[in-house]
Design a protein around this motif. Structure first.
Motif, mmCIF file in Angstrom:
data_model
loop_
_atom_site.group_PDB
_atom_site.id
_atom_site.type_symbol
_atom_site.label_atom_id
_atom_site.label_comp_id
_atom_site.label_asym_id
_atom_site.label_seq_id
_atom_site.Cartn_x
_atom_site.Cartn_y
_atom_site.Cartn_z
ATOM 1 N N ALA F 128 -31.074 -23.009 112.763
ATOM 2 C CA ALA F 128 -30.469 -23.741 113.886
ATOM 3 C C ALA F 128 -30.921 -23.217 115.240
ATOM 4 N N TYR F 129 -31.299 -21.945 115.315
ATOM 5 C CA TYR F 129 -31.615 -21.359 116.616
ATOM 6 C C TYR F 129 -33.120 -21.155 116.843
ATOM 7 N N ALA F 130 -33.889 -21.131 115.777
ATOM 8 C CA ALA F 130 -35.339 -20.931 115.946
ATOM 9 C C ALA F 130 -36.174 -21.865 115.077
ATOM 10 N N GLY F 131 -35.514 -22.780 114.357
ATOM 11 C CA GLY F 131 -36.248 -23.771 113.581
ATOM 12 C C GLY F 131 -36.463 -23.384 112.132
ATOM 13 N N PHE F 132 -36.806 -24.396 111.312
ATOM 14 C CA PHE F 132 -37.010 -24.167 109.884
ATOM 15 C C PHE F 132 -38.160 -23.210 109.580
ATOM 16 N N PRO F 133 -39.316 -23.313 110.253
ATOM 17 C CA PRO F 133 -40.407 -22.401 109.861
ATOM 18 C C PRO F 133 -39.976 -20.940 109.938
ATOM 19 N N ALA F 134 -39.328 -20.554 111.014
ATOM 20 C CA ALA F 134 -38.856 -19.171 111.142
ATOM 21 C C ALA F 134 -37.904 -18.817 110.006
ATOM 22 N N ALA F 135 -36.958 -19.709 109.708
ATOM 23 C CA ALA F 135 -35.989 -19.427 108.646
ATOM 24 C C ALA F 135 -36.668 -19.351 107.285
ATOM 25 N N LEU F 136 -37.596 -20.258 107.020
ATOM 26 C CA LEU F 136 -38.267 -20.254 105.714
ATOM 27 C C LEU F 136 -39.106 -18.992 105.526
ATOM 28 N N ASN F 137 -39.789 -18.569 106.583
ATOM 29 C CA ASN F 137 -40.569 -17.331 106.476
ATOM 30 C C ASN F 137 -39.657 -16.118 106.364
ATOM 31 N N GLY F 138 -38.491 -16.172 106.972
ATOM 32 C CA GLY F 138 -37.503 -15.107 106.825
ATOM 33 C C GLY F 138 -37.015 -15.017 105.384
ATOM 34 N N ILE F 139 -36.736 -16.175 104.793
ATOM 35 C CA ILE F 139 -36.276 -16.184 103.396
ATOM 36 C C ILE F 139 -37.381 -15.674 102.471
ATOM 37 N N ALA F 140 -38.627 -16.030 102.775
ATOM 38 C CA ALA F 140 -39.738 -15.526 101.952
ATOM 39 C C ALA F 140 -39.781 -14.004 101.989
ATOM 40 N N ALA F 141 -39.546 -13.427 103.169
ATOM 41 C CA ALA F 141 -39.505 -11.968 103.286
ATOM 42 C C ALA F 141 -38.357 -11.389 102.458
ATOM 43 N N ALA F 142 -37.194 -12.037 102.542
ATOM 44 C CA ALA F 142 -36.033 -11.564 101.780
ATOM 45 C C ALA F 142 -36.311 -11.638 100.283
ATOM 46 N N LYS F 143 -36.958 -12.728 99.872
ATOM 47 C CA LYS F 143 -37.244 -12.907 98.444
ATOM 48 C C LYS F 143 -38.118 -11.756 97.933
ATOM 49 N N GLU F 144 -39.100 -11.384 98.729
ATOM 50 C CA GLU F 144 -39.987 -10.282 98.385
ATOM 51 C C GLU F 144 -39.201 -8.974 98.259
ATOM 52 N N VAL F 145 -38.366 -8.696 99.251
ATOM 53 C CA VAL F 145 -37.582 -7.457 99.243
ATOM 54 C C VAL F 145 -36.613 -7.436 98.068
ATOM 55 N N PHE F 146 -35.937 -8.556 97.836
ATOM 56 C CA PHE F 146 -34.955 -8.602 96.745
ATOM 57 C C PHE F 146 -35.660 -8.399 95.398
ATOM 58 N N ALA F 147 -36.838 -9.004 95.241
ATOM 59 C CA ALA F 147 -37.579 -8.847 93.977
ATOM 60 C C ALA F 147 -37.919 -7.376 93.749
ATOM 61 N N GLU F 148 -38.367 -6.738 94.819
ATOM 62 C CA GLU F 148 -38.728 -5.321 94.760
ATOM 63 C C GLU F 148 -37.540 -4.446 94.350
ATOM 64 N N ARG F 149 -36.345 -4.824 94.806
ATOM 65 C CA ARG F 149 -35.149 -4.024 94.519
ATOM 66 C C ARG F 149 -34.384 -4.530 93.300
ATOM 67 N N GLY F 150 -34.845 -5.624 92.697
ATOM 68 C CA GLY F 150 -34.106 -6.193 91.572
ATOM 69 C C GLY F 150 -32.762 -6.764 91.973
ATOM 70 N N VAL F 151 -32.659 -7.255 93.209
ATOM 71 C CA VAL F 151 -31.390 -7.811 93.702
ATOM 72 C C VAL F 151 -31.298 -9.297 93.346
ATOM 73 N N LYS F 152 -30.171 -9.705 92.828
ATOM 74 C CA LYS F 152 -29.897 -11.115 92.541
ATOM 75 C C LYS F 152 -28.914 -11.650 93.591
ATOM 76 N N VAL F 153 -29.166 -12.882 94.049
ATOM 77 C CA VAL F 153 -28.277 -13.489 95.047
ATOM 78 C C VAL F 153 -27.327 -14.463 94.370
ATOM 79 N N ASN F 154 -26.066 -14.367 94.723
ATOM 80 C CA ASN F 154 -25.085 -15.342 94.238
ATOM 81 C C ASN F 154 -25.201 -16.595 95.106
ATOM 82 N N THR F 155 -25.701 -17.683 94.505
ATOM 83 C CA THR F 155 -25.951 -18.885 95.308
ATOM 84 C C THR F 155 -24.882 -19.957 95.122
ATOM 85 N N SER F 156 -23.785 -19.607 94.443
ATOM 86 C CA SER F 156 -22.722 -20.615 94.330
ATOM 87 C C SER F 156 -22.135 -20.838 95.721
ATOM 88 N N PRO F 157 -21.848 -22.066 96.066
ATOM 89 C CA PRO F 157 -21.462 -22.396 97.451
ATOM 90 C C PRO F 157 -20.147 -21.730 97.859
#
Lengths: 157, 157, 157, 157, 157, 157
Positions: F128-157
């Protein structure tokens, strides 16, 4: 002749310094004292005004500006203040979102001995690296600062 | 000694120049010819490689880089190439989104006679104006370029 | 009907052109002459005002804007001026730090035949690519320009 | 005591809410209704004023702000509004080109229960991640907002 | 002939659409359904792949992209998809920090009927508004996308 | 339970600390010592690795990161480290040009006790504040970090 002008600039700065820098308080670190000197050389009275304005809201940010920004980053001997100020004017022109600081460092560049033509030149150069809007807004800032100081630019090619 | 080093740099650049700049084609403007010379001085063979890579997709952009960017903007005598390259390294470090060009201009700064310590210094300075991430990524670019060239930095304070 | 409006726009621009472009001076390059024409079509009298304002500080930057920016970049036939101005409005909205130039190119988009609704639309679209603040500030710029020109926007969905 | 202040803030917000949110129109989606509530909690009357100002130029952008921005993005329960507003203040300070929205979210942070000292702190922190100019301009925005609200900052270390 | 090419593009897109868009699930809003159609037209299979990749970490962000970004922002009839994609390519080139999305929208521009020469042109134009580094990195992205699709650019002036 | 997790995180961090922080050298300032502790809490071993990598090129920049960045900016008690790290993740996502540092601070946020869902949330909010590309690239970074740490995200709403 350029050397003469630069020396004159340094003398003026030194005089300004003598007037602006209050005596070191007891709890001031060597970096803070060094920072106040560099701040005065670069910004004249304007920098310490900025720091004062922070006292009632974020005094520590002011201390960081003086002690770290001017006392450490800008005071290292590896690069002269003229190159530093030209580089800062270039970077702030390119970033485009910091007009008050750009004006302050255009003053700063002149204060440490840059010629107005050099300041204009480094801003113009940003047209190639950050586009015309950034360069045009940079020149607008320079025009304001030069008018305030009564500086004329030699525009012969 | 610094003057000697700078002169040696110029000699090297001049030699490189003699090898890299093809003879002026008939339809080349004076700005284009001037631009090719400045491009070779600043970037060695890398710049003309970049321009060549544009031939099959955007050749006019390559012409603009040479004729306008290097032939006009960077060739003006109002500011020396050393100050220009330090300013460009500062601006690209601060912008943060142009790593290939930052590496090219770190090469460029060294090619026109800047000391590695000056390049490092102007990047470090950006910590104060654009934050640590920009400065750290700038240093990473410098580290890559220095490794490629076998350059050692004197880090004594 | 859209074609009629566009034609009317071109006629107006052509009339404006006849009034604003001074006869080519002897030393003006073909690109400069072409640039003055495109500048007048896109910006009306405002662009040449901007260039004039640079005369006492950075006249060469003004020449670059006309000769390179408008005479070369914007004058290439590969893309029509309407698409170019919409793209520029989008980019300046997204960058967010060049409000004076954004206003100039909102004028420009209307001058070359874009409908106000198209200008608004491309700014709104930036909400998705650069966030709401950029889009909201872009709309504020459009509102200012439209008020100045007495333009009403059709907001029916 | 901090809890008391936060509760008081919520009560005030709830009261403000009762006054500002018009009854749901027939065609309002659940997200729009939720968005109006969150908008009122975060921005008081200012947000709906912003949305109103868009009615004659880009009403759909206003609907997106309410329905998507506040009704979906900011209304998700995974993060509390205090953390969200501090993060937004940080991001807008770092971006540097959205001063009106930065001021709005400094108001927002206070409206949802952040202490002025926390708002100042997160802006100061941006000095390390986006440089002093961004942080100084952020503090200037905070100073303006605090003056408007009569807020005093506790600056004891 | 250009119309023929555009029509052929639409036919191809429509065929692709028929293959890629799964039938609407029961709980999908009209905006989501519309968004999936526009996403497929613009991005082919790549967009839905991006959305799928978000399922295990931020599925709601994926829903926003489809439902709001493509279903609302890009689906409004006030501007054609060709102009929208050119504007997005321009904006992402200028911003410079979103190469994956820039590549996706260069694909998108071609998918909705833009000629490769138009895509190249709008990227080149950004040299004037965001500087050479942004334009050069934009062209590098286009070169990659064109190579992947076997697209040749007509570079005759 | 959240408190338990946070406490466990602190214990782990404290253990890590005991292993990573070398004893204070004689010439280390109190800010440097404090900085090393905060650096270890936030970044584990990664931060001191970054600082080490600077030793042969810009050791002073490393000292600034530790002594000023972590020893002063991040160590002030006015804001807890969890809020600080969420704000930094938000700002770096919005800026978009500092992916290595974004990944480091996603690690940092988890290290100081943020839940993966909170990290994801603050990145999503940046749409909302910097646009989808910034958010999508941020999530890609998080995905990489979480994979490295074996972290699972609870995605239930």
């Amino acid at each position: 002749m350029r050397i003469t002008v630069a020396l004159a600039g340094l003398l003026l700065a030194a005089t300004a310094l003598a007037q602006q820098v209050p005596p070191a308080a007891e709890n001031e670190s060597p970096e803070y004292i060094k920072g106040k000197e560099t701040l005065a050389r670069v910004t004249g009275a304007a920098g310490s005004k900025t720091v004062e304005n922070l006292q009632d809201i974020a005094p520590e940010l002011g201390r960081w500006v003086v002690e770290w920004g001017y006392g450490q980053v800008l005071s290292r001997p590896q690069l002269d203040l003229r190159s530093r100020e030209l580089a800062t004017v270039a970077a702030l022109t390119a970033l485009g979102h910091a007009q008050p600081q750009l004006r302050a460092h255009i003053h700063g560049a002149l204060n440490v001995g840059c010629k107005p033509e050099e300041v204009v030149e480094v801003i113009m150069q940003m047209a190639a690296y950050a586009g015309f809007p950034a360069a045009l807004n940079g020149i607008a800032a320079a025009k304001e600062v030069f008018a305030e100081r009564g500086v004329k630019v030699n525009t012969s090619p």
